[in-house]
Design a protein around this motif. Structure first.
Motif, mmCIF file in Angstrom:
data_model
loop_
_atom_site.group_PDB
_atom_site.id
_atom_site.type_symbol
_atom_site.label_atom_id
_atom_site.label_comp_id
_atom_site.label_asym_id
_atom_site.label_seq_id
_atom_site.Cartn_x
_atom_site.Cartn_y
_atom_site.Cartn_z
ATOM 1 N N UNK A 47 -20.044 -10.162 46.911
ATOM 2 C CA UNK A 47 -18.595 -10.162 47.087
ATOM 3 C C UNK A 47 -17.937 -9.325 45.993
ATOM 4 N N UNK A 48 -17.181 -8.297 46.354
ATOM 5 C CA UNK A 48 -16.522 -7.468 45.342
ATOM 6 C C UNK A 48 -15.300 -8.154 44.758
ATOM 7 N N UNK A 68 -16.979 2.870 43.459
ATOM 8 C CA UNK A 68 -18.317 3.440 43.635
ATOM 9 C C UNK A 68 -18.508 4.068 45.019
ATOM 10 N N UNK A 69 -17.484 4.771 45.501
ATOM 11 C CA UNK A 69 -17.593 5.434 46.789
ATOM 12 C C UNK A 69 -17.390 4.539 47.988
ATOM 13 N N UNK A 70 -17.073 3.260 47.758
ATOM 14 C CA UNK A 70 -16.822 2.307 48.838
ATOM 15 C C UNK A 70 -15.330 2.051 48.952
ATOM 16 N N UNK A 71 -14.800 2.163 50.166
ATOM 17 C CA UNK A 71 -13.384 1.898 50.418
ATOM 18 C C UNK A 71 -13.278 0.809 51.488
ATOM 19 N N UNK A 93 -19.141 6.486 50.782
ATOM 20 C CA UNK A 93 -19.676 7.816 50.498
ATOM 21 C C UNK A 93 -21.191 7.771 50.284
ATOM 22 N N UNK A 94 -21.683 6.641 49.801
ATOM 23 C CA UNK A 94 -23.114 6.472 49.566
ATOM 24 C C UNK A 94 -23.589 5.155 50.140
ATOM 25 N N UNK A 223 -23.711 -0.262 54.487
ATOM 26 C CA UNK A 223 -23.212 1.026 54.958
ATOM 27 C C UNK A 223 -24.083 2.160 54.427
ATOM 28 N N UNK A 224 -24.331 3.124 55.281
ATOM 29 C CA UNK A 224 -25.004 4.351 54.900
ATOM 30 C C UNK A 224 -23.947 5.416 54.560
#
Length: 257
Positions: A47-48, A68-71, A93-94, A223-224
């Protein structure tokens, strides 16, 4: 910081802005008496935290997370019919993984036992206890303590020999189909008359329980790079006569130890 959502029925839901978790939910019982039906929820493994929150607008609350590229965009909506909707949209993104913090329910109110809570779960497969040594392939619920397609009290199933050594449920459940919001589970408390309906656009959920609470969690999101994902959950609290349930096993009114 907490944000409060309200509806016309007098329900109040408190959302923690730091981790986007549901911290409290005041809901009426069969006599109209309000009580908080949530307990203290442990954080989910993925959990963020540090969400950014827009000012609440009536029964609506919008939270955003970027790291870290996660939205992630998470919208809460409390409807007048007692439904709390969670609409989640994410893109990465990653390679990324996250989970929403799940509310822990006790429909009778805090400090009561939940063994008499009656669960109906429209799942035909389940995942074994993590680390149970039985492999990761989903198993058929038929003939097992995990078959909740007909309603049964939680405590009666935990008394089965296969589960008697466990403190509660920590299992994944799966059903056919995904994409459309559909009711997957229903939990009723015979003492208060409160009923929780859980709906999801996913094809599975995680059932957690101990002596004092239970939760129905969304699946972890993985997610990829460049992948986008959307899903919706809904928890609906209402009141229903326990006789309306076709309960497959007897209810014991003795509190769990």
């Amino acid at each position: 910081m907490m944000h409060l959502l309200r509806n016309a029925r007098g329900m109040r839901v408190a959302i923690g802005a730091h981790d986007a978790s549901v911290r409290a939910w005041w809901a009426p019982d069969r006599y109209g008496r309000l009580a908080d039906v949530l307990g203290a929820a442990p954080p989910a493994a993925h959990a963020p935290v540090d969400w950014q929150c827009d000012p609440p607008d009536g029964g609506h609350l919008l939270l955003r997370l970027a790291r870290d590229g996660l939205s992630v965009r998470l919208a809460y909506r409390l409807d007048d019919d007692g439904s709390l909707h969670l609409d989640c949209a994410a893109i990465a993104d990653g390679v990324s993984r996250f989970a929403l913090a799940a509310p822990l329910f006790n429909l009778q109110g805090r400090n009561a036992a939940v063994g008499d809570h009656v669960l109906r779960l429209a799942a035909d497969h389940y995942g074994p206890w993590p680390g149970g040594g039985t492999g990761g392939a989903p198993l058929d619920v038929a003939g097992s303590a995990f078959d909740f397609r007909q309603p049964a009290p939680l405590a009666s199933r935990l008394a089965w020999p296969a589960l008697a050594h466990l403190p509660g449920f920590r299992h994944d459940f799966y059903w056919a189909g995904s994409g459309q919001l559909r009711e997957a589970a229903r939990v009723a408390d015979p003492a208060s008359g409160r009923v929780l309906r859980f709906s999801s656009t996913q094809d599975g959920c995680h059932l957690y329980s101990d002596a004092r609470c239970f939760s129905l969690l969304a699946q972890d999101v993985q997610l990829q790079p460049g992948q986008a994902m959307r899903f919706t959950l809904a928890y609906r609290l209402g009141v229903q006569d326990i006789d309306a349930f076709d309960i497959s096993e007897p209810i014991s009114m003795t509190p769990n130890k």
